[in-house]
Design a protein around this motif. Structure first.
Motif, mmCIF file in Angstrom:
data_model
loop_
_atom_site.group_PDB
_atom_site.id
_atom_site.type_symbol
_atom_site.label_atom_id
_atom_site.label_comp_id
_atom_site.label_asym_id
_atom_site.label_seq_id
_atom_site.Cartn_x
_atom_site.Cartn_y
_atom_site.Cartn_z
ATOM 1 N N THR A 54 0.818 -1.210 0.000
ATOM 2 C CA THR A 54 0.000 0.000 0.000
ATOM 3 C C THR A 54 0.855 1.264 0.000
ATOM 4 O O THR A 54 0.414 2.315 -0.466
ATOM 5 N N ASN A 84 -1.762 -3.309 -7.126
ATOM 6 C CA ASN A 84 -3.189 -3.004 -7.178
ATOM 7 C C ASN A 84 -3.695 -2.221 -5.976
ATOM 8 O O ASN A 84 -4.748 -1.580 -6.053
ATOM 9 N N GLN A 85 -2.974 -2.294 -4.836
ATOM 10 C CA GLN A 85 -3.423 -1.592 -3.631
ATOM 11 C C GLN A 85 -2.515 -0.419 -3.258
ATOM 12 O O GLN A 85 -2.726 0.233 -2.240
ATOM 13 N N LYS A 105 -1.038 3.070 -2.706
ATOM 14 C CA LYS A 105 -1.599 4.413 -2.629
ATOM 15 C C LYS A 105 -0.535 5.494 -2.517
ATOM 16 O O LYS A 105 -0.808 6.662 -2.813
ATOM 17 N N PRO A 164 -3.496 1.429 -10.057
ATOM 18 C CA PRO A 164 -4.727 2.185 -10.345
ATOM 19 C C PRO A 164 -5.258 2.992 -9.167
ATOM 20 O O PRO A 164 -6.096 3.873 -9.366
ATOM 21 N N LEU A 165 -4.771 2.739 -7.933
ATOM 22 C CA LEU A 165 -5.258 3.455 -6.756
ATOM 23 C C LEU A 165 -4.246 4.473 -6.228
ATOM 24 O O LEU A 165 -4.466 5.078 -5.179
ATOM 25 N N GLU A 214 -2.366 7.541 -5.058
ATOM 26 C CA GLU A 214 -2.815 8.890 -4.730
ATOM 27 C C GLU A 214 -1.659 9.853 -4.509
ATOM 28 O O GLU A 214 -1.818 11.057 -4.743
ATOM 29 N N SER A 237 -2.572 9.775 -14.763
ATOM 30 C CA SER A 237 -3.264 9.013 -13.717
ATOM 31 C C SER A 237 -4.565 9.706 -13.341
ATOM 32 O O SER A 237 -4.606 10.925 -13.154
ATOM 33 N N SER A 255 -6.193 8.687 -10.552
ATOM 34 C CA SER A 255 -6.310 8.551 -9.093
ATOM 35 C C SER A 255 -5.385 9.500 -8.334
ATOM 36 O O SER A 255 -5.594 9.761 -7.152
#
Length: 404
Positions: free
Chosen positions: A181, A199-200, A202, A225-226, A228, A247, A249
């Motif tokens: 993450t 995938n997770q 951030k 994709p997530l 931030e 992006s 996100s």
């Protein structure tokens, strides 16, 4: 007489009960003092306390109680910053928990081992479905690679200091670790051979990766994709590189590098949900921004000799951030605006309400602010170490012109 006798007996009985209660209470207090209250704590709470301690203190603490002896093997956060390779290997070999929430690695100066040792530690973290990973190899030297490069001319201390080149490439399984993450990488090479599957993820921070290609950046963003938060520090881009950051996100982007990003470099940023953007670099290439949701822009260009090219870049960026509410400018950016303030090409930030500056020359401040920031409501000027917040209303600017 009977009445006095009964009353005396009752008082004596009550006194006896009080004495008994007092003795019982004192016995209970003594028993509480004698009990090992720490040993009665549940394992989950002890593990949580261990997670807040330095890892070496945790190992020492486990010797206090036989019950704690094996508990540290399952603490979810392994903070191994500034630890020797031998200690890290011992911790990794003994750890038996199901999942690592946080895994941090860095080393004291002059610790040398083959890169395969780092691979084994990272593969261990991947197997344990690591959540946050911090890897700092700025003090790492691959002794085998240096010896192979220099042969018999190798001198341990001299050449360890000379060869600060990034030798370590991240293992390929790390790019498919979908549990991560938050990822922070310092002095690691990126060589992506297959699809990225973060995938997770951030939050991503990359510092001193040596060269960072546009293709690598594209693969990372496609596989996250997530994502931030993205921070890129002290990296090099090829002279004719098209470096795209695309992006949906991304909410925070910071680009900070002391290397010159050449005039032929094209930096394109397409991030419709980006809120905060910082560009702190020696840069005079082309910067194309498509950031409609941006609320705060930080521009800190470093003087690199080509003032006209840098001003062209700054003015072009201004054209892309006219909607931004808060703008932070370095002293050099302010100086460029002063130098070119009479040029028709200067693009005012017509919607900006908050402006933050470094130390500035007061005689140019009012005129420049009125011209470049017509709707400004608040001005923050940093004078050395102290910060002074000034309320600025456009009416004051008009009155000052009338007074002249």
């Amino acid at each position: 007489m009977d009445e006095w006798h009964d009353r005396f007996s009752e008082e004596a009985h009550i006194g006896e009960l009080h004495d008994r209660d007092r003795l019982s209470e004192e016995a209970n207090i003594g028993e509480l003092h004698d009990r090992d209250r720490f040993s009665e704590l549940p394992n989950s709470l002890i593990i949580e306390i261990f997670s807040l301690l330095d890892i070496k203190d945790v190992v020492r603490t486990s010797l206090v109680s036989k019950r704690w002896e094996n508990l540290w093997y399952t603490i979810p956060c392994l903070d191994l910053l500034e630890q020797t390779p031998s200690f890290i290997s011992s911790v990794v070999s003994l750890w038996k928990g199901p999942k690592i929430l946080k895994f941090c690695l860095s080393f004291p100066p002059y610790n040398v081992k083959p890169c395969s040792v780092i691979d084994s530690w990272l593969l261990f973290a991947i197997e344990k479905r690591v959540g946050e990973l911090y890897l700092d190899l700025s003090n790492w030297r691959d002794l085998n690679a240096i010896k192979k490069r220099l042969g018999e001319c190798f001198s341990y201390w001299r050449d360890l200091d000379r060869y600060k080149k990034v030798d370590y490439c991240l293992p390929q399984p790390l790019y498919s670790c979908s549990s991560i993450t938050k990822l922070t990488l310092v002095s690691c090479k990126l060589r992506i051979e297959d699809n990225v599957q973060w995938n997770q993820l951030k939050s991503l921070e990359i510092t001193y990766p040596d060269w960072l290609s546009g293709d690598a950046m594209n693969q990372i963003l496609l596989g996250a994709p997530l994502l931030e938060e993205l921070v890129l520090k002290s990296f090099k881009i090829g002279e004719k590189e098209n470096f795209n950051i695309r992006s949906t996100s991304l909410k925070m982007l910071k680009i900070q590098t002391g290397y010159i990003l050449h005039g032929t470099t094209v930096l394109r940023i397409w991030a419709p949900n980006l809120l905060n953007f910082a560009l702190e670099a020696r840069f005079h290439g082309t910067c194309l921004l498509d950031v409609p949701s941006l609320t705060h822009a930080i521009l800190s260009l470093v003087h690199n000799g080509d003032v006209a090219a840098q001003f062209k870049l700054l003015n072009h960026v201004f054209g892309s951030i006219r909607h931004v509410e808060k703008v932070t400018l370095s002293y050099w950016c302010f100086e460029m605006l002063v130098k070119f303030k009479n040029k028709d090409m200067v693009m005012p930030l017509s919607n900006s309400k908050i402006l933050e500056l470094d130390y500035v020359d007061a005689k140019y401040l009012l005129d420049l602010v009125g011209m470049m920031f017509p709707k400004l409501e608040r001005l923050i000027v940093e004078q050395g170490s102290s910060k002074v917040a000034l309320l600025y209303i456009h009416l004051l600017y008009i009155l000052s012109l009338e007074a002249l």
